[in-house]
Design a protein around this motif. Structure first.
Motif: not given
Length: 120
Positions: A10-17, A67-74, A78-90
């Motif tokens: 989605g879309m988020v402002q810089p610094g968002g998650s 960023f934090t990657i995690s998974r649930d084998n069961a 797969l997840d990716l938690q993205m914090n402190s997002l920057k415009p260059e992460d687009t």
């Protein structure tokens, strides 16, 4: 037959998650290493983070500490938690998984991608 489906972009402002999700489904025996990649127009797909079945992780230098990657084998997710997002992460973010099917077939599978836009 195996399918990977991403969601959570989605879309988020810089610094968002944002939190990205990827679910693998089909005739899966087990899932080995999983990863997130990103791609911007005109550039090659780049590795963001990886996670092994035993949860050993690696990160691109540009996302370490944010960023934090995690998974649930069961659940084969797969997840990716993205914090402190920057415009260059687009970018479009893709999940990838190395999967052994019940048939004995082993291969690398990709999701369809989910757009992440960081903009004020």
């Amino acid at each position: 037959q195996v399918q990977l489906v991403e969601s959570g972009g989605g879309m988020v402002q810089p610094g968002g998650s944002l939190r990205l999700f990827c679910a693998a489904s089909g005739t899966i025996n087990h899932v080995d290493t999983m990863a997130w990649y990103c791609q911007t127009p005109g550039k090659q797909r780049e590795l963001v983070a990886t996670i092994t079945r035993t949860s050993t992780t690696t990160y691109a230098d540009s996302v370490k500490g944010r960023f934090t990657i995690s998974r649930d084998n069961a659940q084969n997710t797969l997840d990716l938690q993205m914090n402190s997002l920057k415009p260059e992460d687009t970018a479009v973010y893709y999940c990838k998984a190395d999967i052994l099917e019940y048939s004995g077939s082993y291969g690398t599978y990709w999701g369809q991608g989910t757009q992440v836009t960081v903009s004020s």
